[in-house]
Each structure stands twice: as structure tokens, then as C-alpha cells.
Design a protein around this motif. Sequence first.
Motif, PDB file in Angstrom:
ATOM      1  N   ASP A  20       0.768  -1.204   0.047  1.00 23.34           N
ATOM      2  CA  ASP A  20       0.057  -0.086   0.152  1.00 23.34           C
ATOM      3  C   ASP A  20       0.777   1.276   0.101  1.00 23.34           C
ATOM      4  O   ASP A  20       0.496   2.215   0.443  1.00 23.34           O
ATOM      5  N   ARG A  21       2.200   1.256  -0.799  1.00 23.57           N
ATOM      6  CA  ARG A  21       2.844   2.369  -0.634  1.00 23.57           C
ATOM      7  C   ARG A  21       2.982   2.709  -2.162  1.00 23.57           C
ATOM      8  O   ARG A  21       3.416   1.811  -2.902  1.00 23.57           O
ATOM      9  N   LEU A  22       2.970   4.027  -2.487  1.00 30.45           N
ATOM     10  CA  LEU A  22       3.131   4.151  -3.948  1.00 30.45           C
ATOM     11  C   LEU A  22       4.577   4.479  -4.275  1.00 30.45           C
ATOM     12  O   LEU A  22       5.297   5.089  -3.584  1.00 30.45           O
ATOM     13  N   ASP A  23       5.037   3.775  -5.315  1.00 27.70           N
ATOM     14  CA  ASP A  23       6.703   3.614  -5.805  1.00 27.70           C
ATOM     15  C   ASP A  23       6.712   4.986  -6.808  1.00 27.70           C
ATOM     16  O   ASP A  23       5.643   5.328  -7.153  1.00 27.70           O
ATOM     17  N   GLU A  24       7.983   5.220  -7.108  1.00 28.93           N
ATOM     18  CA  GLU A  24       8.333   6.115  -7.918  1.00 28.93           C
ATOM     19  C   GLU A  24       7.647   6.155  -9.455  1.00 28.93           C
ATOM     20  O   GLU A  24       7.584   7.088 -10.098  1.00 28.93           O
ATOM     21  N   SER A  25       7.163   4.990  -9.884  1.00 25.66           N
ATOM     22  CA  SER A  25       6.673   4.499 -11.145  1.00 25.66           C
ATOM     23  C   SER A  25       5.275   4.694 -11.013  1.00 25.66           C
ATOM     24  O   SER A  25       4.514   4.431 -11.969  1.00 25.66           O
ATOM     25  N   GLY A  26       4.560   4.752 -10.007  1.00 28.41           N
ATOM     26  CA  GLY A  26       3.105   4.950  -9.857  1.00 28.41           C
ATOM     27  C   GLY A  26       2.229   3.604  -9.445  1.00 28.41           C
ATOM     28  O   GLY A  26       1.072   3.631  -9.732  1.00 28.41           O
ATOM     29  N   ASP A  27       3.292   2.418  -9.025  1.00 29.21           N
ATOM     30  CA  ASP A  27       2.619   1.437  -8.452  1.00 29.21           C
ATOM     31  C   ASP A  27       2.430   1.228  -7.272  1.00 29.21           C
ATOM     32  O   ASP A  27       3.232   1.722  -6.358  1.00 29.21           O
ATOM     33  N   ARG A  28       1.383   0.423  -6.784  1.00 33.73           N
ATOM     34  CA  ARG A  28       1.083   0.262  -5.495  1.00 33.73           C
ATOM     35  C   ARG A  28       0.846  -1.197  -5.380  1.00 33.73           C
ATOM     36  O   ARG A  28      -0.155  -1.680  -6.012  1.00 33.73           O
ATOM     37  N   VAL A  29       1.544  -1.943  -4.588  1.00 36.56           N
ATOM     38  CA  VAL A  29       1.285  -3.414  -4.369  1.00 36.56           C
ATOM     39  C   VAL A  29       0.581  -3.496  -3.147  1.00 36.56           C
ATOM     40  O   VAL A  29       0.507  -3.187  -2.125  1.00 36.56           O
ATOM     41  N   LEU A  30      -0.524  -4.593  -3.540  1.00 34.74           N
ATOM     42  CA  LEU A  30      -1.398  -4.949  -2.389  1.00 34.74           C
ATOM     43  C   LEU A  30      -1.181  -6.215  -1.731  1.00 34.74           C
ATOM     44  O   LEU A  30      -0.346  -6.940  -2.164  1.00 34.74           O
ATOM     45  N   PRO A  31      -1.650  -6.392  -0.549  1.00 31.11           N
ATOM     46  CA  PRO A  31      -1.278  -7.424   0.305  1.00 31.11           C
ATOM     47  C   PRO A  31      -1.891  -8.906  -0.415  1.00 31.11           C
ATOM     48  O   PRO A  31      -2.775  -8.853  -1.098  1.00 31.11           O
TER      49      PRO A  31
END
Length: 161
Positions: A20-31
Motif C-alpha cells: 500500500d505504498r506508492l512507488d516512483e513509477s506509480g505502482d502500489r502493491v497490495l497484500p
Amino acid sequence: MLPIPIDADGRFAGYASVFDRLDESGDRVLPGAFAKSLARRGAGRLRMLFQHDPKEPIGVWERVAEDGFGLWAEGRLIPGVGRADGLRRLIESRAVDGLSIGFRTVRASREAGGRRRRLSEIDLWEISVVTFPMLAEARIAPRPDAGAKRSLRAAIDMLRT
């Protein structure tokens, strides 16, 4: 004083991804995004690379698992590999502490506005030690206990606001 993040045998650990953290490329990984891939591959078939370079294997991952915070990885640099020997010294001195994942997106959705992705299933190939991780929180560090994880998350949230 902070504990040394790598032991005498070249073992280290940290979060390769945080949920649930936004990375520099705009991706957010879900549990749960790594569950199927980890069940299929396990730690032994994930590569440990330097800077995502397939010509730069540096060690082996001994344990990789999801927990409530993210993707926790424990690995060991291989002695006698030139890059790994130098990297051990850099990690020990905290000059390099980033982790980053190499993957193929299996299932994702777009957030409102269409630019940012929510990754719900990932085919994980490798975890690299990197100088600049795409996700600021993906770092080599001692494993925090549950209370420390909550405190870390609260501190990160406070810094972001």
C-alpha cells in the motif's frame, strides 16, 4: 548506535516491497500480491542480483515471505564473488541499503485518474540490492517486531503528510 545490517557470513535481510505504498513509477502493491508466485517458486528460485543486472548475481535468497507489512527477504552474499565482496562492505557501512523487485504484472487495476496501478498479483523473478530503490521504504534493515512495524508505519505516514 544502529546494529550492523549484515553479519560476518554475508547474511542480511529487509523489506523488498512494502504494501500500500506508492512507488516512483506509480505502482502500489497490495497484500497477497506475491502469494501465488512464492508458492510456485519459493525463495530458492528467486535470483539475487545487483541493480537488476542478470550478469551480476551476488548471492542467494534463503527466505522470502509476505507478512502484514510487505515482502520480507533474507539472503546471503556469496563469498569470492567480486561484486558481492565489495557489496558486503558497502552494506556494512550503510553506503548501499536499497532493495528492489523484478517482476511481471499478472493482475492490476488502475486507480482513479488512470495513471497509478494497484498490483494485486505479481510474478516475482528476482530481488536486487540497489542504490536507489523505486520504493523508498524497500531497505535492508533488521526485522522489526510487530510494535516496531506499527511505529515505523506511523513514522512513515507522518513524514509523508
